[in-house]
Design a protein around this motif. Structure first.
Motif: not given
Length: 716
Positions: A205-216, A353-362
């Protein structure tokens, strides 16, 4: 930005501590792009970067996302072979979609065959540069030095340099344009079995799949889409949904389908289970439009059968088939049918997805093409591509589905609205009901048995919707679909009929379609290979012998069919059993299969599948066998389980209870045999699938005497 800053940023993103020798491979030969990165560039075809750091770290930027095909093992193996390093010492990071890495599409069974020559040349070039540097330090000729396990040795002495000690100085040398590659007899990794180094992380379970992503500060979203393709939202009653603990918002979001855009409803919560529960409590009134009355799969099939009554657009013809067919007495014809199919990968489609205040996206997502994702993401927000950052993750299966990134675009739109990072997960029901799907197609087959009972002429009319046409409106009415036609061409399948014709009839449908494992080959291998069996039986020939006659002069493919025959001859077929055979070339690989069946208590049972594959040179036989075994499972499932159907504008299936796959108890014995040769690498992830359904269909005919031309097969 200065070169110094560019290099610092590259190291920061790549988590590389110290820089020594950096090699890239640029497919675009774009001087402006190359100048932005301080690397030595070999102008070859693909563009992975190899970094040998002064601390002896070797890093490979993998340009092909891993969706189960094993690129995280295969790609570094190619490099390790020529660079003479321990495979376990190669660190993998995934490319982020930027143009400097070239094509990053993981699909079309292209990973190994696309990177084979270029990675080998890049590894060999780096090795030569390191050896040259060591030779200069020792003041000897390069032929007195050799490389092994990440070090350069001076012959006949105890002198040695690690790659890290040589890397920075080596980076000042010119890159050899034609480095010497190893002879295959000296391979340590390529063509050899090695344990997959990525398995432990996936098992634990150490491998990171899309469904595993967690952000603050991340929120979670579950979306609900229109039950019919053109459905519009009339009203939303979210009173019950908003009462679920943790729910933050219920919003309207954009949704996307091939060639169009629509609306969906997203529930955003501080955990996924709250979002999912609330999404099922929404009371949405939809206007389903005219398609609710007119769209159904039965109508589409009726339209295809109607199209079969007329000539298709010619893709290829050798001789005048129609004239020969009309003048001949010994002819036959038949129409073969394949249904729509869902990809149904084990990991549901998802994106963070994270659309940031400056309009960029990650974005963090399990996607097949990070390069294409940049344009898709920029398009949703109306921003420039340089304001998009893509972080591809491992994919828990895909089979083509995650190359269409509508789920990622939807996550971006939701994040934009709630002004926070959001993980969107489509419930299984949403994915299955929305598609896109493998297209349903027909193969209208016609043949002529010539003098001496030869299989003399073949016509294949492919009928159905075009992926190119539906997605990009990229098909002129007087042109045949080249993707489809190429798979059926005589040049591809190598059968030498005296007269041969391939035509295509497009039948449009709004039912969304997409690539599915082996693309059109899974549709048309069924028609071609069953019909060749029909022709053989009518000519009084053994189907294997008939194929051998058609392949005369093609020694490579004859070896495949001969190997299959040899394996079948090793054991006597039990009474009450029957075998069917088929072969099909796709993705530069020939695959042949024999399926053994018997009549059991509950109907026809698949007893054993024997598969022979010629994929040219390969990385690891275990990879080849694993992918072929997976193709056998999907091929049998596609042949005997129900497909996707539409009624009243809606998909009739919703989850695995009514869209089924083979179970463990249904799995037959499997034997996979690999043809050994020194040919250029072909694909492995998909070619094992197309022969399975026709081999099974031919086996059923040999068992029962009844010819079935429609999938799924009736095993009763």
């Amino acid at each position: 930005m200065s070169n110094k800053n560019t290099r610092r940023d590259f190291l920061k993103v790549s988590s590389i501590g110290s820089l020594g020798l950096v090699l890239g491979v640029n497919s675009l030969a774009n001087a402006a792009a190359v100048k932005k990165i301080p690397v030595k560039v070999l102008e070859l075809e693909i563009n992975p970067f190899i970094i040998i750091s002064t601390d002896d770290t070797i890093t490979l930027v993998n340009s092909r996302p891993d969706m189960g095909q094993g690129s995280t093992q295969a790609v570094p193996s190619i490099l390790a072979e020529e660079l003479e390093v321990d495979l376990s010492k190669v660190k993998i990071i995934q490319s982020d979609g930027k143009a400097k890495y070239g094509s990053q599409q993981s699909g079309g069974s292209s990973t190994v065959r696309g990177l084979w020559n270029n990675l080998r040349k890049t590894g060999a070039a780096a090795k030569e540069m390191l050896i040259e540097t060591a030779a200069k330090r020792w003041k000897v000729s390069t032929d007195q030095c050799y490389a092994e396990l990440g070090k350069v040795y001076l012959k006949g002495s105890d002198k040695v340099f690690t790659y890290g000690e040589l890397a920075e100085e080596a980076n000042l040398l010119e890159v050899p344009k034609n480095p010497k590659l190893k002879d295959s007899k000296d391979f340590k990794y390529l063509g050899k079995f090695h344990k997959r180094l990525d398995v432990p992380s996936r098992v634990t379970g150490k491998a990171v799949f899309g469904i595993d992503v967690v952000l603050p500060g991340m929120l979670y979203a579950a979306s609900v889409h229109a039950p019919s393709i053109e459905g519009k939202i009339l009203s939303i009653d979210d009173a019950a949904a908003m009462k679920v603990a943790g729910v933050q918002k219920v919003i309207r979001s954009k949704s996307f389908y091939p060639g169009g855009e629509n609306e969906s409803v997203a529930v955003v919560a501080n955990n996924y289970w709250s979002a999912l529960k609330a999404s099922r409590l929404l009371d949405i009134t939809w206007s389903n439009g005219d398609l609710a009355k007119t769209l159904n799969s039965d109508k589409y099939f009726a339209d295809m059968y109607k199209a079969a009554e007329s000539e298709g657009v010619r893709y290829e013809e050798d001789g005048d088939f129609n004239a020969y067919y009309k003048a001949s007495e010994n002819t036959l014809e038949g129409i073969y049918e394949t249904p729509f199919l869902s990809h149904a990968a084990i990991e549901p489609v998802n994106a963070t997805a994270h659309v940031k205040p400056d309009g960029s996206v990650e974005v963090w997502a399990p996607i097949q093409g990070p390069d294409g994702a940049i344009g898709d993401a920029a398009g949703v927000l109306g921003i420039s591509p340089d304001k998009v950052k893509i972080n591809p993750t491992l994919l828990g299966g895909s089979f083509g589905r995650k190359a269409f990134m509508n789920f990622m675009k939807e996550a971006i739109d939701i994040s934009r609205q709630v002004e926070a990072p959001v993980k969107l997960i489509w419930a299984r029901e949403e994915d299955m009901a929305q598609g896109p799907y493998r297209p349903a197609m027909l193969s209208k087959m016609q043949g002529v048995i010539g003098k001496g009972n030869t299989l003399d002429a073949l016509s294949h009319q492919a009928i159905g919707e075009s992926i190119q046409g539906q997605h990009w409106n990229a098909l002129l009415p007087y042109k045949a679909d080249g993707w489809l036609g190429g798979e059926l061409s005589q040049e591809n399948h190598k059968y030498k009929f005296g007269t041969h014709k391939v035509t295509y009839s497009r039948v449009e449908t709004p039912i969304p379609i997409l690539w599915w494992r082996s693309v059109y080959a899974s549709n048309f291998g069924w028609g071609q290979e069953c019909f060749i069996d029909e022709m053989a039986h009518k000519a009084g020939k053994d189907p294997l012998a008939a194929r051998k006659e058609l392949l005369k002069g093609n020694e490579r493919d004859l070896k495949v069919i001969q190997k299959l025959e040899d394996e079948l001859s090793k054991s006597e077929l039990p009474t009450g059993h029957a075998i069917g055979v088929a072969m099909f070339r796709s993705f530069a690989t020939m695959s042949a299969a024999a399926v053994e069946v018997k009549k059991g208590e509950n109907g026809i049972e698949v007893v054993k599948v024997t598969s022979v594959i010629d994929c040219g040179q390969y990385v690891n036989p275990d990879h080849v066998k694993a992918q072929t075994e997976g193709n056998i499972v999907m091929g049998i499932s596609a042949a005997v389980k129900g497909g996707i159907t539409f009624s009243n504008g809606k998909c009739d299936q919703s989850n695995f209870h009514d869209y089924q796959f083979m179970r463990m108890a249904e799995m037959p014995k499997v034997a996979v045999h690999i043809i050994e040769n020194q040919e250029a690498p072909g694909g492995v992830g998909e070619p094992g699938l197309p022969p399975i359904a026709p081999a099974l269909g031919n086996a059923i005919f040999n068992l029962t005497g009844e010819r079935q031309r429609k999938l799924p097969l009736d095993l009763a």
